[in-house]
Design an enzyme around this catalytic site. Structure first.
Site, PDB file in Angstrom:
ATOM      1  N   ASP A  12     -15.721  20.862  19.741  1.00 47.53           N
ATOM      2  CA  ASP A  12     -16.593  21.737  18.954  1.00 47.53           C
ATOM      3  C   ASP A  12     -17.258  20.965  17.814  1.00 47.53           C
ATOM      4  O   ASP A  12     -16.715  19.985  17.306  1.00 47.53           O
ATOM      5  CB  ASP A  12     -15.764  22.905  18.400  1.00 47.53           C
ATOM      6  CG  ASP A  12     -16.645  24.059  17.937  1.00 47.53           C
ATOM      7  OD1 ASP A  12     -17.778  24.185  18.437  1.00 47.53           O
ATOM      8  OD2 ASP A  12     -16.191  24.828  17.064  1.00 47.53           O
ATOM      9  N   ASN A  14     -20.823  20.113  17.814  1.00 51.12           N
ATOM     10  CA  ASN A  14     -22.034  19.357  18.180  1.00 51.12           C
ATOM     11  C   ASN A  14     -23.260  19.847  17.409  1.00 51.12           C
ATOM     12  O   ASN A  14     -24.053  19.044  16.887  1.00 51.12           O
ATOM     13  CB  ASN A  14     -22.339  19.517  19.673  1.00 51.12           C
ATOM     14  CG  ASN A  14     -21.324  18.831  20.551  1.00 51.12           C
ATOM     15  OD1 ASN A  14     -20.459  18.102  20.061  1.00 51.12           O
ATOM     16  ND2 ASN A  14     -21.417  19.050  21.853  1.00 51.12           N
ATOM     17  N   ARG A  25     -30.065  21.060  17.459  1.00 52.14           N
ATOM     18  CA  ARG A  25     -28.689  21.139  17.955  1.00 52.14           C
ATOM     19  C   ARG A  25     -28.450  20.307  19.213  1.00 52.14           C
ATOM     20  O   ARG A  25     -27.386  19.724  19.407  1.00 52.14           O
ATOM     21  CB  ARG A  25     -28.327  22.599  18.250  1.00 52.14           C
ATOM     22  CG  ARG A  25     -28.217  23.491  17.034  1.00 52.14           C
ATOM     23  CD  ARG A  25     -27.953  24.945  17.458  1.00 52.14           C
ATOM     24  NE  ARG A  25     -26.844  25.032  18.376  1.00 52.14           N
ATOM     25  CZ  ARG A  25     -25.562  25.123  17.991  1.00 52.14           C
ATOM     26  NH1 ARG A  25     -25.258  25.194  16.723  1.00 52.14           N
ATOM     27  NH2 ARG A  25     -24.599  25.177  18.895  1.00 52.14           N
ATOM     28  N   HIS A  29     -25.364  17.677  21.260  1.00 54.01           N
ATOM     29  CA  HIS A  29     -24.777  17.719  22.612  1.00 54.01           C
ATOM     30  C   HIS A  29     -24.952  16.363  23.290  1.00 54.01           C
ATOM     31  O   HIS A  29     -24.053  15.880  23.991  1.00 54.01           O
ATOM     32  CB  HIS A  29     -25.435  18.818  23.444  1.00 54.01           C
ATOM     33  CG  HIS A  29     -25.229  20.201  22.898  1.00 54.01           C
ATOM     34  ND1 HIS A  29     -24.000  20.648  22.473  1.00 54.01           N
ATOM     35  CD2 HIS A  29     -26.086  21.239  22.693  1.00 54.01           C
ATOM     36  CE1 HIS A  29     -24.116  21.901  22.039  1.00 54.01           C
ATOM     37  NE2 HIS A  29     -25.377  22.277  22.147  1.00 54.01           N
ATOM     38  N   THR A  59     -17.368  30.954  29.079  1.00 55.33           N
ATOM     39  CA  THR A  59     -17.995  32.160  29.654  1.00 55.33           C
ATOM     40  C   THR A  59     -18.819  32.891  28.598  1.00 55.33           C
ATOM     41  O   THR A  59     -19.684  33.692  28.934  1.00 55.33           O
ATOM     42  CB  THR A  59     -16.923  33.119  30.241  1.00 55.33           C
ATOM     43  OG1 THR A  59     -15.864  33.290  29.286  1.00 55.33           O
ATOM     44  CG2 THR A  59     -16.334  32.589  31.534  1.00 55.33           C
ATOM     45  N   GLU A  60     -18.547  32.605  27.323  1.00 50.65           N
ATOM     46  CA  GLU A  60     -19.296  33.253  26.237  1.00 50.65           C
ATOM     47  C   GLU A  60     -20.528  32.447  25.811  1.00 50.65           C
ATOM     48  O   GLU A  60     -21.394  32.966  25.095  1.00 50.65           O
ATOM     49  CB  GLU A  60     -18.387  33.457  25.014  1.00 50.65           C
ATOM     50  CG  GLU A  60     -17.348  34.557  25.171  1.00 50.65           C
ATOM     51  CD  GLU A  60     -16.203  34.164  26.100  1.00 50.65           C
ATOM     52  OE1 GLU A  60     -15.880  34.963  26.995  1.00 50.65           O
ATOM     53  OE2 GLU A  60     -15.642  33.070  25.957  1.00 50.65           O
ATOM     54  N   TRP A  62     -23.059  31.653  27.394  1.00 52.20           N
ATOM     55  CA  TRP A  62     -24.329  32.173  27.923  1.00 52.20           C
ATOM     56  C   TRP A  62     -25.084  32.975  26.865  1.00 52.20           C
ATOM     57  O   TRP A  62     -26.283  33.233  27.023  1.00 52.20           O
ATOM     58  CB  TRP A  62     -24.085  33.068  29.142  1.00 52.20           C
ATOM     59  CG  TRP A  62     -23.475  32.374  30.311  1.00 52.20           C
ATOM     60  CD1 TRP A  62     -22.173  32.462  30.717  1.00 52.20           C
ATOM     61  CD2 TRP A  62     -24.119  31.499  31.254  1.00 52.20           C
ATOM     62  NE1 TRP A  62     -21.970  31.689  31.836  1.00 52.20           N
ATOM     63  CE2 TRP A  62     -23.148  31.086  32.195  1.00 52.20           C
ATOM     64  CE3 TRP A  62     -25.425  31.014  31.389  1.00 52.20           C
ATOM     65  CZ2 TRP A  62     -23.427  30.219  33.244  1.00 52.20           C
ATOM     66  CZ3 TRP A  62     -25.705  30.149  32.445  1.00 52.20           C
ATOM     67  CH2 TRP A  62     -24.718  29.756  33.354  1.00 52.20           C
ATOM     68  N   LEU A 124      -6.342   8.798  36.121  1.00 50.50           N
ATOM     69  CA  LEU A 124      -6.450   9.970  35.232  1.00 50.50           C
ATOM     70  C   LEU A 124      -7.244  11.044  35.970  1.00 50.50           C
ATOM     71  O   LEU A 124      -8.146  10.721  36.744  1.00 50.50           O
ATOM     72  CB  LEU A 124      -7.218   9.572  33.960  1.00 50.50           C
ATOM     73  CG  LEU A 124      -7.526  10.682  32.953  1.00 50.50           C
ATOM     74  CD1 LEU A 124      -6.292  10.979  32.096  1.00 50.50           C
ATOM     75  CD2 LEU A 124      -8.687  10.294  32.016  1.00 50.50           C
ATOM     76  N   GLU A 191       1.380  21.780  21.753  1.00 50.47           N
ATOM     77  CA  GLU A 191       1.328  21.425  20.331  1.00 50.47           C
ATOM     78  C   GLU A 191      -0.144  21.456  19.912  1.00 50.47           C
ATOM     79  O   GLU A 191      -1.009  20.904  20.600  1.00 50.47           O
ATOM     80  CB  GLU A 191       1.896  20.014  20.116  1.00 50.47           C
ATOM     81  CG  GLU A 191       3.374  19.899  20.416  1.00 50.47           C
ATOM     82  CD  GLU A 191       4.245  20.701  19.453  1.00 50.47           C
ATOM     83  OE1 GLU A 191       3.928  20.748  18.244  1.00 50.47           O
ATOM     84  OE2 GLU A 191       5.239  21.298  19.917  1.00 50.47           O
TER      85      GLU A 191
HETATM   86  C1  IPE Z   1     -15.819  26.721  22.268  1.00 50.69           C
HETATM   87  O1  IPE Z   1     -16.705  26.509  21.229  1.00 50.69           O
HETATM   88  C2  IPE Z   1     -16.462  26.372  23.572  1.00 50.69           C
HETATM   89  C3  IPE Z   1     -16.690  24.940  23.816  1.00 50.69           C
HETATM   90  C4  IPE Z   1     -16.363  23.967  23.040  1.00 50.69           C
HETATM   91  C5  IPE Z   1     -17.351  24.652  25.059  1.00 50.69           C
HETATM   92  P1  IPE Z   1     -17.624  27.669  20.648  1.00 50.69           P
HETATM   93  O2  IPE Z   1     -18.450  27.061  19.592  1.00 50.69           O
HETATM   94  O3  IPE Z   1     -18.343  28.341  21.772  1.00 50.69           O
HETATM   95  O4  IPE Z   1     -16.538  28.699  20.071  1.00 50.69           O
HETATM   96  P2  IPE Z   1     -16.670  29.762  18.901  1.00 50.69           P
HETATM   97  O5  IPE Z   1     -17.886  30.594  19.205  1.00 50.69           O
HETATM   98  O6  IPE Z   1     -16.827  29.008  17.618  1.00 50.69           O
HETATM   99  O7  IPE Z   1     -15.385  30.525  18.953  1.00 50.69           O
HETATM  100  C1  IPE Z   2     -19.501  22.635  21.163  1.00 46.29           C
HETATM  101  O1  IPE Z   2     -20.329  22.455  20.051  1.00 46.29           O
HETATM  102  C2  IPE Z   2     -20.233  22.386  22.459  1.00 46.29           C
HETATM  103  C3  IPE Z   2     -20.499  23.598  23.252  1.00 46.29           C
HETATM  104  C4  IPE Z   2     -20.044  24.801  22.992  1.00 46.29           C
HETATM  105  C5  IPE Z   2     -21.319  23.398  24.423  1.00 46.29           C
HETATM  106  P1  IPE Z   2     -21.177  23.660  19.472  1.00 46.29           P
HETATM  107  O2  IPE Z   2     -22.481  23.714  20.174  1.00 46.29           O
HETATM  108  O3  IPE Z   2     -20.380  24.922  19.517  1.00 46.29           O
HETATM  109  O4  IPE Z   2     -21.400  23.189  17.986  1.00 46.29           O
HETATM  110  P2  IPE Z   2     -21.254  24.067  16.681  1.00 46.29           P
HETATM  111  O5  IPE Z   2     -19.861  24.658  16.720  1.00 46.29           O
HETATM  112  O6  IPE Z   2     -22.298  25.115  16.750  1.00 46.29           O
HETATM  113  O7  IPE Z   2     -21.432  23.107  15.580  1.00 46.29           O
HETATM  114 MG    MG Z   3     -19.074  25.798  18.221  1.00 42.81          MG
END
Ligand code: IPE
Ligand code: IPE
Ligand code: MG
Length: 224
Positions: A12, A14, A25, A29, A59-60, A62, A124, A191
Site C-alpha cells: 500500500d 503507491n 498516482r 504504481h 475486489t474493492e 474496482w 519460490l 505475525e
Molecule cells: C489494499 O489497499 C489493496 C491492495 C494493496 C491491492 P487499499 O488501498 O485498496 O486498501 P484501503 O482502501 O486503504 O483499505
Molecule cells: C496500493 O497503493 C496499490 C493498489 C491498491 C493497486 P494505493 O494505490 O492504494 O496507494 P494509496 O494507498 O492510495 O497511497
Molecule cells: Mg491504498
C-alpha cells in the site's frame, strides 16, 4: 527461532508516494512494480521463504476511477510479459489467487501462459492476489466444499484458489493498520508487521529487519 515459510504483503501507498512528489498516482504504481521485482528476487534467494503472496488488486479496487483501473490492468499485462526472464532466472513459480474471470481475455491468457511457463520452477512461489477478496475466496471455497459434502478445517484449503498454507508474516506498508479483506482464512496466526514506508520506497533491507524481528517473536498458537 521462527522460520518464515510464507510471507504476505499488502503493498500500500503507491498513490500517496506519487502525490507527495507532485506526480499522478499511476507513477506510484509504476515504481511499485519495480519494487515487486526487488522483493521477489530477495525472497527467492532467502533460504527459508517458500511462498510470497502480494496483494495487487482487491475486489474493492474496482471502485477507483476507470482510468486508474485501466492503467493497473495494462501495467500488469506489460509487467508479466517483461518479467518472464526474471521468473526463469530466479527459479520462481508464478501463481494467482482471486477471481480473474472479470479481466480481459488477453490478460487472462497472459496470466495462464505465465503460470504454464513457470510451473516447474521450484525456488519460490510468487502469488499475485488479483481481483482478490478474502471473503470472496472463502465463499467460493465453501460452495465447492459443500458440493462435496466436506466442510471441515482440515480439508478446507484444497477448495481455496491455491494451496499455499498458512501465512507466517503479514506485512502492510503505507502506514494504515488494517487487513482490507486480504487472505482472511490463512492469516489466522500470522505475525503482523506495519510499516509507514510507502510501497515504492520499501527495500529488501527493511524486509530483512522485519525478518530479524520475526525470528525473535514468541509464537504460541494458543499454547503457553
Ligand atoms: C489494499 O489497499 C489493496 C491492495 C494493496 C491491492 P487499499 O488501498 O485498496 O486498501 P484501503 O482502501 O486503504 O483499505
Ligand atoms: C496500493 O497503493 C496499490 C493498489 C491498491 C493497486 P494505493 O494505490 O492504494 O496507494 P494509496 O494507498 O492510495 O497511497
Ligand atoms: Mg491504498
Amino acid at each position: 527461532m521462527n522460520k518464515p515459510r510464507h510471507i504476505a504483503i499488502i503493498m500500500d501507498g503507491n498513490g500517496r508516494w506519487a502525490q507527495q512528489k507532485g506526480m499522478p498516482r499511476i507513477k506510484g504504481h509504476e515504481r511499485g512494480a519495480e519494487v515487486v521485482r526487488q522483493i521477489t528476487t530477495f525472497c527467492a534467494n532467502h533460504p527459508d521463504i517458500e511462498v510470497l503472496t502480494l496483494y495487487a488488486f482487491s475486489t474493492e479496487n474496482w471502485k477507483r476511477p476507470k482510468m486508474e483501473v485501466e492503467f493497473l490492468m495494462k501495467l500488469l499485462d506489460n509487467w508479466l510479459q517483461k518479467e518472464l526472464p526474471t521468473y526463469q532466472k530466479e527459479n520462481v513459480r508464478f501463481e494467482v489467487i482471486g477471481d480473474i474471470s472479470r479481466f480481459s481475455k488477453k490478460l487472462q491468457e497472459r496470466i495462464a501462459s505465465t503460470k504454464e511457463a513457470t510451473k516447474n520452477n521450484t525456488r519460490l512461489t510468487q502469488v499475485l492476489a488479483l481481483n482478490y477478496g478474502g471473503r470472496d475466496e472463502i465463499i467460493r471455497a465453501c460452495t465447492k466444499a459443500c458440493q462435496n459434502g466436506q466442510v471441515d478445517e482440515e480439508h478446507f484449503e484444497k477448495y481455496m484458489d491455491a494451496q499455499l498454507g498458512d501465512v507466517d508474516m503479514l506485512i502492510r506498508t503505507g502506514g494504515e493498520k488494517r487487513i482490507s479483506n486480504f487472505l482472511l482464512w490463512r492469516i489466522a496466526y500470522a505475525e503482523l508487521f506495519f510499516s509507514d514506508t510507502f510501497w515504492p520506497d520499501f527495500t529488501p533491507q527493511e524486509l530483512q529487519k522485519m525478518l530479524e524481528e520475526f525470528a525473535r517473536r514468541h509464537r504460541r498458537f494458543g499454547g503457553i
